[in-house]
Enzyme design. Structure first.
Site, PDB file in Angstrom:
ATOM      1  N   ASP A  48       0.841  -1.201   0.000  1.00  0.00           N
ATOM      2  CA  ASP A  48       0.000   0.000   0.000  1.00  0.00           C
ATOM      3  C   ASP A  48       0.876   1.250   0.000  1.00  0.00           C
ATOM      4  OD1 ASP A  48      -2.938   1.159   1.011  1.00  0.00           O
ATOM      5  OD2 ASP A  48      -1.240   2.281   1.828  1.00  0.00           O
ATOM      6  N   TYR A  53       3.062  10.037  -0.634  1.00  0.00           N
ATOM      7  CA  TYR A  53       4.181   9.464   0.109  1.00  0.00           C
ATOM      8  C   TYR A  53       5.518   9.715  -0.610  1.00  0.00           C
ATOM      9  CZ  TYR A  53       0.550   6.621   2.486  1.00  0.00           C
ATOM     10  OH  TYR A  53      -0.563   6.180   3.163  1.00  0.00           O
ATOM     11  N   LYS A  78      -2.966   5.892  -4.024  1.00  0.00           N
ATOM     12  CA  LYS A  78      -4.033   6.829  -3.653  1.00  0.00           C
ATOM     13  C   LYS A  78      -3.864   8.172  -4.351  1.00  0.00           C
ATOM     14  CE  LYS A  78      -3.632   4.774   0.956  1.00  0.00           C
ATOM     15  NZ  LYS A  78      -2.188   4.537   0.987  1.00  0.00           N
ATOM     16  N   HIS A 111      -7.632   9.688  -1.396  1.00  0.00           N
ATOM     17  CA  HIS A 111      -6.901   9.650  -0.126  1.00  0.00           C
ATOM     18  C   HIS A 111      -7.681  10.300   1.026  1.00  0.00           C
ATOM     19  CE1 HIS A 111      -2.474   9.335   1.373  1.00  0.00           C
ATOM     20  NE2 HIS A 111      -3.312   9.062   2.340  1.00  0.00           N
ATOM     21  N   LEU A 193      -1.595   0.181  14.670  1.00  0.00           N
ATOM     22  CA  LEU A 193      -1.026   0.072  16.021  1.00  0.00           C
ATOM     23  C   LEU A 193      -0.998   1.426  16.716  1.00  0.00           C
ATOM     24  CD1 LEU A 193       2.010  -2.223  15.045  1.00  0.00           C
ATOM     25  CD2 LEU A 193      -0.254  -2.942  15.850  1.00  0.00           C
ATOM     26  N   ILE A 231      -2.667  -2.909   7.299  1.00  0.00           N
ATOM     27  CA  ILE A 231      -1.408  -2.671   6.569  1.00  0.00           C
ATOM     28  C   ILE A 231      -0.334  -2.093   7.494  1.00  0.00           C
ATOM     29  CG2 ILE A 231      -2.200  -2.491   4.173  1.00  0.00           C
ATOM     30  CD1 ILE A 231      -2.596   0.553   4.717  1.00  0.00           C
ATOM     31  N   SER A 234       6.758  -1.080   8.585  1.00  0.00           N
ATOM     32  CA  SER A 234       8.018  -1.122   9.303  1.00  0.00           C
ATOM     33  C   SER A 234       9.137  -1.123   8.273  1.00  0.00           C
ATOM     34  CB  SER A 234       8.124  -2.381  10.162  1.00  0.00           C
ATOM     35  OG  SER A 234       9.392  -2.409  10.811  1.00  0.00           O
ATOM     36  N   VAL A 235      10.309  -0.653   8.663  1.00  0.00           N
ATOM     37  CA  VAL A 235      11.460  -0.771   7.767  1.00  0.00           C
ATOM     38  C   VAL A 235      12.474  -1.773   8.322  1.00  0.00           C
ATOM     39  CG1 VAL A 235      11.243   1.515   6.734  1.00  0.00           C
ATOM     40  CG2 VAL A 235      12.558   1.256   8.837  1.00  0.00           C
ATOM     41  N   ARG A 239      10.943  -6.926  12.289  1.00  0.00           N
ATOM     42  CA  ARG A 239       9.592  -6.446  12.611  1.00  0.00           C
ATOM     43  C   ARG A 239       8.633  -6.739  11.451  1.00  0.00           C
ATOM     44  NH1 ARG A 239       9.029  -2.003  15.752  1.00  0.00           N
ATOM     45  NH2 ARG A 239      10.598  -3.018  17.048  1.00  0.00           N
ATOM     46  N   ASN A 243       5.319  -8.931  12.105  1.00  0.00           N
ATOM     47  CA  ASN A 243       3.955  -8.447  11.862  1.00  0.00           C
ATOM     48  C   ASN A 243       3.134  -9.430  11.032  1.00  0.00           C
ATOM     49  OD1 ASN A 243       4.373  -6.110  13.313  1.00  0.00           O
ATOM     50  ND2 ASN A 243       4.789  -4.832  11.528  1.00  0.00           N
TER      51      ASN A 243
END
Length: 276
Positions: A48, A53, A78, A111, A193, A231, A234-235, A239, A243
């Site tokens: 996504d 972005y 979006k 969006h 989260l 969705i 994380s980078v 993690r 997830n």
């Protein structure tokens, strides 16, 4: 992890979306390729992104370098507020496709309703056209309130397949989710989260302790059991994998009720009625 384990949600036009995907909000373009590559290697198939972005090209590079078949991927982007309006939407969509290096996207979302500009109905007409042309497999919206959705339902035959909204234990959006259910619109959660703000809730930490899962995994499991599409972003490769590792345990009815009781109108992002 086997990707077959990720459940799917069937949208109102029959298209299936993986219920657990990977978001790239606030990931710089040069880091996005690495993050998306790690996500695809971990087993995610839904990615996504969004025009605003600034990392659609980074997503595109990861997709081009992957050996996965296009039909095995689910790509969402979006339309940004400044590009709303019928003709501007068509141009913005072309620009997004070019950056992604794709000939179609699986889901295209408005969006934000940006109500002060009052162009979302015109944007939706353009999206109807793109859907009819097969350049969008499913069309949806993001951050729409019931009033905005009603207007689309009254003025268009195309019912949004998805509404992606801020949703987590601190902001459970139960009225909006009920509206979605009544009209066949899938609920997708961004900030699932709450940027970490719900991870030390006693209800969540108690379940995490009992199940041997992390608080984040407990909250993602809660989303899946509610039926939300989710969705997480994380980078960090560990993690990213963690997830996705939420498919091998269940929350009890008591657990779900304990988390339901933590709803507190906690927004990490702007209110859709005020954001333009």
């Amino acid at each position: 992890m086997s990707t077959t384990a990720v459940p799917t949600v069937t949208l109102n036009n029959g298209v299936e979306i993986p219920q657990l995907g990977f978001g790239v909000f606030q990931v710089p373009d040069d880091q996005t390729t690495t993050a998306v590559t790690a996500a695809l290697e971990a087993g995610y198939r839904s990615i996504d992104t969004a025009a605003v972005y600034g990392n659609e090209a980074g997503v595109g590079r990861a997709l081009a370098a992957s050996d996965l078949a296009r039909q095995d991927l689910f790509i969402t982007t979006k339309l940004w507020n400044a590009d709303q309006g019928h003709d501007a939407t068509l141009r913005a969509f072309d620009a997004s496709l070019e950056k992604l290096g794709l000939d179609h996207v699986d889901l295209y979302l408005i969006h934000w309703p940006a109500p002060a500009h009052d162009r979302y109905a015109d944007s939706w007409r353009a999206i109807e056209r793109l859907a009819a042309e097969g350049r969008i497999r499913a069309a949806g919206v993001s951050n729409f309130q019931p009033a905005h959705l009603r207007r689309l339902l009254e003025t268009s035959d195309l019912v949004p397949a998805v509404n992606q909204v801020e949703l987590h234990p601190g902001l459970q959006q139960s009225e909006l989710r009920a509206f979605h259910t009544a009209h066949g619109i899938a609920t997708e959660a961004w900030s699932p989260l709450a940027q970490g703000a719900v991870l030390d809730d006693p209800a969540v930490t108690a379940i995490a302790e009992r199940t041997g899962k992390s608080p984040a995994q407990v909250v993602l499991r809660w989303h899946l059991q509610l039926g939300n599409i989710v969705i997480p972003k994380s980078v960090t490769p560990a993690r990213i994998r963690q997830n996705l590792d939420v498919l091998d345990f269940d929350l009890s009815a008591q657990d779900m009720a304990a988390i339901a009781a933590t709803d507190r109108d906690l927004r990490t992002g702007p209110h859709p009625d005020q954001f333009n």
